[in-house]
Design a protein around this motif. Structure first.
Motif, PDB file in Angstrom:
ATOM      1  N   LEU A 257       0.730  -1.058  -0.040  1.00  0.00           N
ATOM      2  CA  LEU A 257      -0.004  -0.013   0.001  1.00  0.00           C
ATOM      3  C   LEU A 257       0.879   1.193   0.003  1.00  0.00           C
ATOM      4  CD1 LEU A 257      -2.976  -0.767   2.385  1.00  0.00           C
ATOM      5  CD2 LEU A 257      -3.018  -0.457   0.040  1.00  0.00           C
ATOM      6  N   GLY A 258       1.644   1.235   0.642  1.00  0.00           N
ATOM      7  CA  GLY A 258       2.649   2.345   0.967  1.00  0.00           C
ATOM      8  C   GLY A 258       3.343   2.658  -0.510  1.00  0.00           C
ATOM      9  N   CYS A 259       4.047   1.767  -1.150  1.00  0.00           N
ATOM     10  CA  CYS A 259       4.845   1.928  -2.357  1.00  0.00           C
ATOM     11  C   CYS A 259       3.600   2.573  -3.549  1.00  0.00           C
ATOM     12  CB  CYS A 259       5.285   0.622  -2.952  1.00  0.00           C
ATOM     13  SG  CYS A 259       6.924   0.231  -2.096  1.00  0.00           S
ATOM     14  N   MET A 260       2.413   1.621  -3.479  1.00  0.00           N
ATOM     15  CA  MET A 260       1.234   2.387  -4.144  1.00  0.00           C
ATOM     16  C   MET A 260       1.011   3.813  -4.022  1.00  0.00           C
ATOM     17  SD  MET A 260      -2.328   0.495  -5.161  1.00  0.00           S
ATOM     18  CE  MET A 260      -3.134   1.127  -3.470  1.00  0.00           C
ATOM     19  N   VAL A 261       1.025   4.217  -2.928  1.00  0.00           N
ATOM     20  CA  VAL A 261       0.939   5.796  -2.495  1.00  0.00           C
ATOM     21  C   VAL A 261       2.058   6.514  -2.860  1.00  0.00           C
ATOM     22  CG1 VAL A 261       0.746   7.191  -0.413  1.00  0.00           C
ATOM     23  CG2 VAL A 261      -0.664   4.993  -0.175  1.00  0.00           C
ATOM     24  N   ILE A 262       3.283   6.031  -2.705  1.00  0.00           N
ATOM     25  CA  ILE A 262       4.286   6.758  -3.264  1.00  0.00           C
ATOM     26  C   ILE A 262       4.173   7.144  -4.785  1.00  0.00           C
ATOM     27  CG2 ILE A 262       6.943   6.692  -3.593  1.00  0.00           C
ATOM     28  CD1 ILE A 262       7.282   4.930  -1.066  1.00  0.00           C
ATOM     29  N   GLY A 263       3.913   6.186  -5.598  1.00  0.00           N
ATOM     30  CA  GLY A 263       3.750   6.226  -7.070  1.00  0.00           C
ATOM     31  C   GLY A 263       2.546   7.359  -7.399  1.00  0.00           C
ATOM     32  N   MET A 264       1.583   7.096  -6.794  1.00  0.00           N
ATOM     33  CA  MET A 264       0.310   7.712  -6.718  1.00  0.00           C
ATOM     34  C   MET A 264       0.691   9.307  -6.524  1.00  0.00           C
ATOM     35  SD  MET A 264      -3.535   7.827  -4.633  1.00  0.00           S
ATOM     36  CE  MET A 264      -2.556   8.439  -3.246  1.00  0.00           C
ATOM     37  N   VAL A 265       1.116   9.651  -5.404  1.00  0.00           N
ATOM     38  CA  VAL A 265       1.479  10.971  -5.204  1.00  0.00           C
ATOM     39  C   VAL A 265       2.535  11.605  -6.062  1.00  0.00           C
ATOM     40  CG1 VAL A 265       2.744  12.568  -3.495  1.00  0.00           C
ATOM     41  CG2 VAL A 265       1.126  10.667  -2.574  1.00  0.00           C
ATOM     42  N   TYR A 266       3.624  10.949  -6.501  1.00  0.00           N
ATOM     43  CA  TYR A 266       4.431  11.437  -7.362  1.00  0.00           C
ATOM     44  C   TYR A 266       3.993  11.625  -8.867  1.00  0.00           C
ATOM     45  CZ  TYR A 266       8.790  11.702  -9.923  1.00  0.00           C
ATOM     46  OH  TYR A 266       9.640  12.229 -11.128  1.00  0.00           O
ATOM     47  N   ILE A 267       3.160  10.733  -9.339  1.00  0.00           N
ATOM     48  CA  ILE A 267       2.682  10.863 -10.693  1.00  0.00           C
ATOM     49  C   ILE A 267       1.626  12.181 -10.784  1.00  0.00           C
ATOM     50  CG2 ILE A 267       0.792   9.507 -10.449  1.00  0.00           C
ATOM     51  CD1 ILE A 267       2.709  10.149 -13.519  1.00  0.00           C
ATOM     52  N   ASN A 268       0.994  12.243  -9.554  1.00  0.00           N
ATOM     53  CA  ASN A 268       0.143  13.571  -9.550  1.00  0.00           C
ATOM     54  C   ASN A 268       0.497  15.007  -9.385  1.00  0.00           C
ATOM     55  OD1 ASN A 268      -3.100  12.450  -9.723  1.00  0.00           O
ATOM     56  ND2 ASN A 268      -2.222  11.043  -8.492  1.00  0.00           N
ATOM     57  N   ILE A 269       1.771  14.862  -8.556  1.00  0.00           N
ATOM     58  CA  ILE A 269       2.442  16.229  -8.447  1.00  0.00           C
ATOM     59  C   ILE A 269       3.432  16.498  -9.330  1.00  0.00           C
ATOM     60  CG2 ILE A 269       1.981  16.109  -6.142  1.00  0.00           C
ATOM     61  CD1 ILE A 269       4.694  15.416  -5.390  1.00  0.00           C
ATOM     62  N   SER A 270       3.883  15.647 -10.120  1.00  0.00           N
ATOM     63  CA  SER A 270       5.148  15.636 -11.251  1.00  0.00           C
ATOM     64  C   SER A 270       4.729  15.594 -12.443  1.00  0.00           C
ATOM     65  CB  SER A 270       6.182  14.776 -10.893  1.00  0.00           C
ATOM     66  OG  SER A 270       5.705  13.520 -11.033  1.00  0.00           O
TER      67      SER A 270
END
Length: 480
Positions: A257-270
């Motif tokens: 879940l945490g790694c999925m959240v990292i990817g989700m946050v990164y793609i949306n802000i970058s």
């Protein structure tokens, strides 16, 4: 092989064992490629061949000492899944695709839970984890078939959107199921266990992991400005994922879940899709080792044992899981499509494209086996591995059938390309055939000349490598 390894140093043993895994994994893909089967199937088969039940080329201490590969492989998979949480992608998919995904995922899980817990009489904790894994779908086989047939249309678009969201549901379902399963197991063995330790604490740990994932997503964006070189981008991204995996290991929770959240946050802000493509070129050796190791762990004795698991032979449990999950996937996709008023082609045949299962399911089974431990863990991994091989063998054929029946592609040459008929001069059938062949040839040449986004990302990484630049300068010098 034990005598051979006994004469080697520990370092040599590890290197040679890993070399065997890489080489055999590659060699078997040469066979499965001719059969048009996914690489995952080849890797699992390779693991079985070099495992303890065939050639026995991998020492037991190497198998036990490489358990961390599962965490690392799943960290990359989960990070990639996070890319599909991009706001624009979810907005484009719409609520209809979300509804279809929930129906096909949840119905498959519910049917597997009912059959395994109440018909086969398997432990409820075990059945919960198995049912959560039933929701996962392997997109590789379906995407490969779509590319081979050059299928397109509403059916293909819906299928790809559902498959993209499918693994998100399975990751969440597994995280919940494994926490509940552990709580149930601990209550069975420790009568006076405190509810806080067995139920609430794991939930707090997972919430903490999600919060850390959000923080690391923002940190990753700060550490990866546009001017950062490609090699350093890879180093930083991998460092962040490894750091998070280590933290989760300390907390004794899954990094999914945490790694999925990292990817989700990164793609949306970058909005930086290139990082995901570049990591995809780093993944293959890790994923190969992970799936080959899964094949090595495949317990053939347990699969065919007459005693079975709680009186149920594992081969029978695997066959039942295989068919029940397919029924759940098809029925859920049918009901979801009917509710959202999708076309007849999508309603009737979407479930065909959701049959394959490997990647995420095998990774989750590996984690679940380690968490549950003992006979329950062996049974979980054995059932998933056995059924995954079957799914990957028949999955591409069923996916192709769904694409054909939905009229997403055609074998007729007149449907492959359009040739305009002139009003001034009526063209003969032979002239139309020649024009179609020439147009198809031109389209194939144009397609082959295009550089995909993945190839572009890989080329950029290579250009930034000093050795590549030195070779390039040498070639230019010789030309001059």
């Amino acid at each position: 092989m034990e005598e051979f390894y006994s004469n080697l140093s520990p370092v040599a043993t590890v290197i040679i064992a890993i070399a065997f895994m890489l080489v055999f994994g590659f060699l078997i893909t040469r066979i499965t490629k001719r059969l048009r089967l996914p690489n995952v199937t080849a890797y699992i088969i390779a693991g079985i061949i070099i495992g303890p039940y065939c050639l026995n080329l991998i020492p037991e201490n190497i198998i036990g000492g490489t358990a961390f590969i599962s965490d690392i492989a799943l960290a990359f998979i989960a990070f990639s899944v996070g890319e599909y949480f991009k706001y624009s992608t979810l907005k484009k998919a719409g609520i209809k695709v979300v509804i279809i995904t929930l129906f096909e995922s949840i119905l498959a899980s519910i049917l597997v839970l009912i059959v395994s817990a109440f018909i086969l009489k398997l432990p409820f904790a075990f059945s919960m984890v198995l049912s959560a894994l039933a929701s996962a779908t392997a997109p590789a086989s379906t995407i490969m078939t779509i590319r081979q047939t050059k299928a397109k249309g509403e059916y293909v678009d819906t299928l790809l959107e559902v498959v993209a969201l499918d693994d998100v549901v399975s990751l969440v379902a597994y995280s919940v199921a494994i926490s509940v399963a552990v709580a149930i197991s601990m209550e069975d063995t420790i009568k006076n266990a405190v509810a806080f330790n067995i139920v609430i604490l794991p939930i707090i740990k997972n919430i903490l992991a999600i919060i850390v994932g959000v923080i690391l997503g923002f940190l990753l964006k700060a550490l990866l400005p546009e001017k950062r070189s490609t090699d350093n981008r890879l180093i930083i991204a991998i460092s962040v994922l490894f750091l998070f995996c280590g933290l989760c290991a300390v907390l004794d929770i899954s990094p999914l879940l945490g790694c999925m959240v990292i990817g989700m946050v990164y793609i949306n802000i970058s909005n930086d899709e290139k990082l995901f493509l570049q990591l995809n070129y780093f993944n293959p050796p890790i994923l190969l080792l992970f799936f080959v190791r899964s094949g090595v762990n495949f317990n053939l004795n347990a699969l065919w044992s007459s005693n079975g698991f709680f009186g149920v032979p594992l081969w029978l449990a695997g066959v039942v899981y295989f068919f029940v999950r397919m029924v759940g996937k098809y029925s859920g996709a049918f009901i979801g499509s009917a509710i959202t008023k999708k076309s007849k082609e999508i309603r009737n045949y979407l479930g065909f494209g959701l049959v394959p299962q490997a990647g995420v399911a095998i990774g989750l089974a590996s984690l679940g086996a380690r968490t549950l431990g003992g006979e329950m863990g062996v049974a979980l991994e054995t059932i998933i591995l056995a059924s995954s091989v079957l799914y990957e063998l028949i999955g591409p054929a069923i996916s192709k059938l769904g694409l054909y029946l939905s009229r997403s592609y055609s074998d007729k040459i007149e449907d492959l390309t359009m040739v305009e008929q002139s009003d001034e001069k009526k063209k003969s059938d032979m002239e139309l055939l020649i024009e179609r062949i020439q147009k198809i040839k031109k389209e194939v040449e144009e397609e082959n000349s295009k550089m995909t986004a993945e190839e572009s990302a890989f080329t950029e990484a290579a250009i930034n490598n000093d050795s590549f630049m030195n070779i390039k300068r040498g070639i230019i010098k010789n030309i001059k």
